[in-house]
Write a protein that holds these residues in place. Structure first.
Motif, PDB file in Angstrom:
ATOM      1  N   ILE A 265     128.911 -49.667   3.341  1.00  0.00           N
ATOM      2  CA  ILE A 265     130.037 -49.313   4.196  1.00  0.00           C
ATOM      3  C   ILE A 265     131.336 -49.317   3.391  1.00  0.00           C
ATOM      4  O   ILE A 265     132.203 -48.451   3.570  1.00  0.00           O
ATOM      5  CB  ILE A 265     130.112 -50.254   5.406  1.00  0.00           C
ATOM      6  N   ALA A 266     131.485 -50.274   2.474  1.00  0.00           N
ATOM      7  CA  ALA A 266     132.665 -50.286   1.606  1.00  0.00           C
ATOM      8  C   ALA A 266     132.726 -49.018   0.761  1.00  0.00           C
ATOM      9  O   ALA A 266     133.801 -48.414   0.597  1.00  0.00           O
ATOM     10  CB  ALA A 266     132.646 -51.519   0.714  1.00  0.00           C
ATOM     11  N   ASP A 267     131.585 -48.599   0.224  1.00  0.00           N
ATOM     12  CA  ASP A 267     131.560 -47.362  -0.566  1.00  0.00           C
ATOM     13  C   ASP A 267     132.030 -46.173   0.267  1.00  0.00           C
ATOM     14  O   ASP A 267     132.773 -45.311  -0.221  1.00  0.00           O
ATOM     15  CB  ASP A 267     130.140 -47.098  -1.084  1.00  0.00           C
ATOM     16  N   ASP A 268     131.594 -46.126   1.528  1.00  0.00           N
ATOM     17  CA  ASP A 268     132.008 -45.030   2.395  1.00  0.00           C
ATOM     18  C   ASP A 268     133.504 -45.085   2.688  1.00  0.00           C
ATOM     19  O   ASP A 268     134.221 -44.087   2.539  1.00  0.00           O
ATOM     20  CB  ASP A 268     131.225 -45.065   3.703  1.00  0.00           C
ATOM     21  N   LEU A 269     133.995 -46.247   3.092  1.00  0.00           N
ATOM     22  CA  LEU A 269     135.389 -46.340   3.515  1.00  0.00           C
ATOM     23  C   LEU A 269     136.360 -46.114   2.363  1.00  0.00           C
ATOM     24  O   LEU A 269     137.404 -45.456   2.530  1.00  0.00           O
ATOM     25  CB  LEU A 269     135.648 -47.706   4.157  1.00  0.00           C
ATOM     26  N   PHE A 270     136.039 -46.636   1.191  1.00  0.00           N
ATOM     27  CA  PHE A 270     136.979 -46.528   0.077  1.00  0.00           C
ATOM     28  C   PHE A 270     136.872 -45.204  -0.667  1.00  0.00           C
ATOM     29  O   PHE A 270     137.638 -44.961  -1.606  1.00  0.00           O
ATOM     30  CB  PHE A 270     136.803 -47.712  -0.866  1.00  0.00           C
ATOM     31  N   SER A 271     135.940 -44.367  -0.251  1.00  0.00           N
ATOM     32  CA  SER A 271     135.873 -43.016  -0.819  1.00  0.00           C
ATOM     33  C   SER A 271     136.672 -42.020   0.013  1.00  0.00           C
ATOM     34  O   SER A 271     136.822 -40.862  -0.378  1.00  0.00           O
ATOM     35  CB  SER A 271     134.413 -42.549  -0.901  1.00  0.00           C
ATOM     36  N   ARG A 272     137.195 -42.450   1.148  1.00  0.00           N
ATOM     37  CA  ARG A 272     137.929 -41.565   2.059  1.00  0.00           C
ATOM     38  C   ARG A 272     139.388 -41.420   1.631  1.00  0.00           C
ATOM     39  O   ARG A 272     139.980 -42.339   1.056  1.00  0.00           O
ATOM     40  CB  ARG A 272     137.863 -42.116   3.493  1.00  0.00           C
TER      41      ARG A 272
ATOM     42  N   THR B 154     132.081 -37.859   9.161  1.00  0.00           N
ATOM     43  CA  THR B 154     131.868 -37.053   7.959  1.00  0.00           C
ATOM     44  C   THR B 154     130.373 -36.917   7.720  1.00  0.00           C
ATOM     45  O   THR B 154     129.578 -37.767   8.157  1.00  0.00           O
ATOM     46  CB  THR B 154     132.498 -37.708   6.718  1.00  0.00           C
ATOM     47  N   PRO B 155     129.941 -35.862   7.022  1.00  0.00           N
ATOM     48  CA  PRO B 155     128.511 -35.724   6.707  1.00  0.00           C
ATOM     49  C   PRO B 155     127.962 -36.922   5.947  1.00  0.00           C
ATOM     50  O   PRO B 155     126.833 -37.367   6.194  1.00  0.00           O
ATOM     51  CB  PRO B 155     128.468 -34.441   5.876  1.00  0.00           C
ATOM     52  N   ALA B 156     128.764 -37.451   5.014  1.00  0.00           N
ATOM     53  CA  ALA B 156     128.292 -38.595   4.233  1.00  0.00           C
ATOM     54  C   ALA B 156     128.081 -39.814   5.129  1.00  0.00           C
ATOM     55  O   ALA B 156     127.107 -40.566   4.950  1.00  0.00           O
ATOM     56  CB  ALA B 156     129.295 -38.923   3.132  1.00  0.00           C
ATOM     57  N   ALA B 157     128.968 -40.031   6.088  1.00  0.00           N
ATOM     58  CA  ALA B 157     128.832 -41.178   6.984  1.00  0.00           C
ATOM     59  C   ALA B 157     127.604 -41.027   7.875  1.00  0.00           C
ATOM     60  O   ALA B 157     126.896 -42.012   8.136  1.00  0.00           O
ATOM     61  CB  ALA B 157     130.087 -41.327   7.832  1.00  0.00           C
ATOM     62  N   ILE B 158     127.330 -39.819   8.330  1.00  0.00           N
ATOM     63  CA  ILE B 158     126.153 -39.591   9.169  1.00  0.00           C
ATOM     64  C   ILE B 158     124.877 -39.867   8.375  1.00  0.00           C
ATOM     65  O   ILE B 158     123.927 -40.480   8.879  1.00  0.00           O
ATOM     66  CB  ILE B 158     126.147 -38.154   9.718  1.00  0.00           C
ATOM     67  N   ARG B 159     124.862 -39.451   7.126  1.00  0.00           N
ATOM     68  CA  ARG B 159     123.685 -39.734   6.288  1.00  0.00           C
ATOM     69  C   ARG B 159     123.514 -41.237   6.083  1.00  0.00           C
ATOM     70  O   ARG B 159     122.387 -41.757   6.123  1.00  0.00           O
ATOM     71  CB  ARG B 159     123.812 -39.025   4.941  1.00  0.00           C
TER      72      ARG B 159
END
Length: 384
Positions: free
Chosen positions: A334-341, A278-283
């Motif tokens: 990383i938790a913020d990224d994963l739990f926003s999916r 995702t774009p957010a993960a790449i950033r």
């Protein structure tokens, strides 16, 4: 600015970098069966057989002289080895302290008898050491320790208590900071270090269970423990000088950057898949890498000072403070990224995140609390 300016850019020499491929190949075979959530406990991974296999390859005591079983290599060689061990998530807990601190300490301050007795066994992975510095009444204020070693006609007698002593229940020896004269009010004066055989009568070791269910921290009690006359390391009253030099080794290396790296790699593996990209993960990946790269450069610069024979205690404190901050940011972001999916996340990635998130609070405690380190940095910058 004077402190920051003292860290000149440095590179790992080619002869030391040459070890990296061999270590990676070795670890790929050794750790092939271990899942990421197990490898994420690298610091607390207890495997005596693995430590001894490192010793058989000559990878323990890399900086110690050949006369004592070492490889007579530079601190850069060990940097490469440690970087690879932590990146792979190898179980390093048993040999860690002896290889990083106790061996160099004994080489510099120990008697010839002590060197001959302990250093070859450290290099073979047959003597495991822990550190006896913190106490319940002292915490990170090491000058306030109360544990005492008093002279007797046959040696020393030791009384007191240590806490947060990592893996004391698995180790053979402790190098303990104690008072051999004076009182707590004397602060740095009267402090010495002694070698304690943890099998001696009068020693009680109690593991402390943390949030993650691990029991690597211990409290250790000494009740009239008899020590040999040659238990003293260096000169009496030299303890503060010794621990200051010792903590520069503990605070400056790659171990202050990579405690969360197995989680980072597992997350990146997911991000590279169609489901995780995702774009957010790449950033976020870019954000983490742009923090890690300068921290690594600073750590290498401190290693260069150690190679030159300097004692960069303040610079090491700076690397440790910034590095553990990064290590704690990794699981949170990383938790913020994963739990926003809205889509499923691999179970092993979640297990690895859970493992690291539970131990991350300790990152800014071990090796000196954040407040203590920032006080050292402020003095180094002339701000206090």
């Amino acid at each position: 600015m004077s402190l920051l300016g003292s860290l000149s850019p440095a590179s790992i020499p080619a002869e030391d970098e040459a070890l990296r491929t061999e270590v990676r190949d070795f670890l790929a075979q050794e750790l092939a069966a271990l899942p990421a959530h197990v490898r994420a406990r690298s610091w607390n991974g207890v495997d005596a057989g693995f430590s001894r296999r490192l010793g058989q390859r000559g990878w323990l005591g890399l900086g110690l002289p050949a006369a004592y079983g070492g490889a007579a290599r530079s601190a850069f060689t060990r940097y490469v080895l440690v970087e690879e061990l932590l990146n792979a998530g190898a179980p390093v807990a048993l040999h860690w302290v002896a290889d990083r601190q106790s061996g160099p300490l004994l080489l510099k301050y120990g008697t010839e008898t002590q060197k001959q007795r302990y250093l070859p066994r450290i290099c073979r992975g047959q003597a495991f050491f822990c550190i006896g510095m913190s106490e319940p009444q002292a915490g990170s204020d090491l000058a306030a320790v109360r544990t005492r070693a008093d002279r007797t006609p046959t040696g020393w007698v030791l009384n007191g208590q240590k806490i947060w002593t990592t893996n004391a229940h698995h180790c053979d020896y402790m190098i303990a900071l104690v008072r051999t004269s004076g009182t707590v009010q004397d602060r740095h004066k009267g402090l010495s270090q002694v070698i304690v055989d943890l099998r001696r009568p009068g020693i009680t070791v109690r593991p402390i269970t943390d949030l993650s269910g691990s029991s690597h921290f211990c409290e250790v009690f000494f009740d009239n423990v008899a020590l040999d006359p040659d238990a003293l390391v260096g000169d009496e009253g030299q303890g503060w000088e010794q621990v200051t030099a010792e903590l520069a080794f503990e605070r400056s290396g790659p171990e202050r950057l990579y405690s969360s790296i197995v989680l980072f790699d597992e997350w990146l593996r997911f991000v590279r898949t169609p489901a995780g990209h995702t774009p957010a993960a790449i950033r976020l990946a870019g954000r983490l890498v742009t923090q890690l790269a300068p921290l690594r450069a600073m750590s290498i610069a401190v290693t260069a000072k150690l190679v030159r024979g300097d004692s960069p205690a303040v610079e090491a404190a700076l690397v440790k403070d910034l590095g553990t901050g990064f290590e704690q940011d990794v699981p949170r972001w990383i938790a913020d990224d994963l739990f926003s999916r809205q889509t499923p996340v691999p179970v092993e990635l979640l297990r690895t995140l859970d493992t690291v998130a539970l131990v991350a609070p300790s990152f800014s405690l071990r090796g000196g609390t954040r407040d203590i380190l920032r006080g050292m940095i402020a003095r180094g910058l002339g701000l206090r």
